[in-house]
Design an enzyme around this catalytic site. Structure first.
Site: not given
Ligand code: 5GP
Length: 182
Positions: A104-105, A108, A136, A165
């Site tokens: 994963e990048d 969050d 995070k 992005d």
């Molecule tokens: P989660 O499912 O953990 O809430 O979010 C994961 C996805 O949300 C990541 O793969 C990414 O695409 C997007 N994401 C979460 N935080 C950020 C951020 O600070 N910047 C960007 N560009 N994308 C984020």
């Protein structure tokens, strides 16, 4: 002098330089090389954001035999999560009896990883671990989504660049930029 970017009315400041990112990636690769020494993991790259990190990470991994496949999901629009995970490109490789490492990048809330892990386990994966460039920890809402390999932990700000992005743009930036209040 820190580089800055203005994107869609927001101001971003360089946070991690390409050299800092390269160090973080190598540290993740070194740990995976040790842990998977005698295994043949299947890496599942989460498109679109993870393609840059995955490309660097996989080329920093020269000591293990592995396979790579891709999956595309979407849960974000602009700077906010929609909470719904959509499988745009589904898993195309058999994960049954495989040691899977999801790339994963950024993790969050953990929703994406929580759902992907459940998906891999339901398909019979022997083990499922997660490697992410950024994490995070304060935002994590799903315990099982805590990544196993982390490039760098961060606070809650929105970041762009290095695959990440803003509405589809700025993935090509070679550094990671943080949004600022200015
Ligand atoms: P989660 O499912 O953990 O809430 O979010 C994961 C996805 O949300 C990541 O793969 C990414 O695409 C997007 N994401 C979460 N935080 C950020 C951020 O600070 N910047 C960007 N560009 N994308 C984020």
């Amino acid at each position: 002098m820190k580089r800055t970017i203005d994107e869609q009315g927001y101001h971003f400041e360089e946070w991690l330089t390409p050299a800092q990112i390269a160090k973080d990636v190598q540290q993740v690769a070194d740990r995976i090389s040790v842990d998977y020494k005698d295994k043949e993991p299947l890496f599942v790259v989460v498109l679109n954001g993870a393609f840059v990190f995955a490309s660097d990470l996989l080329r920093a991994l020269q000591d293990i035999r592995c396979e790579v496949t891709f999956i595309r999901v979407s849960s974000y629009y602009g700077m906010a999560s929609t909470g719904q995970l959509e499988f745009i490109v589904p898993l195309q490789q058999v994960v049954d009896q495989r040691d899977v490492i999801i790339i994963e990048d950024i993790v969050d809330t953990g929703l994406t990883i929580h759902q992907l892990k459940a998906h891999m386990r339901a398909q019979g994966a022997t083990s499922v671990r997660v490697a992410t460039m950024l994490f995070k920890p304060n935002k994590l809402e799903y315990d099982d989504a805590k990544p196993d390999y982390i490039g760098r932990e961060m606070t809650d700000e929105f970041v762009i660049g290095y695959g990440l992005d803003f509405d589809g743009f700025v993935r090509n930036l070679d550094a990671i930029y943080k949004v600022t209040d200015e």
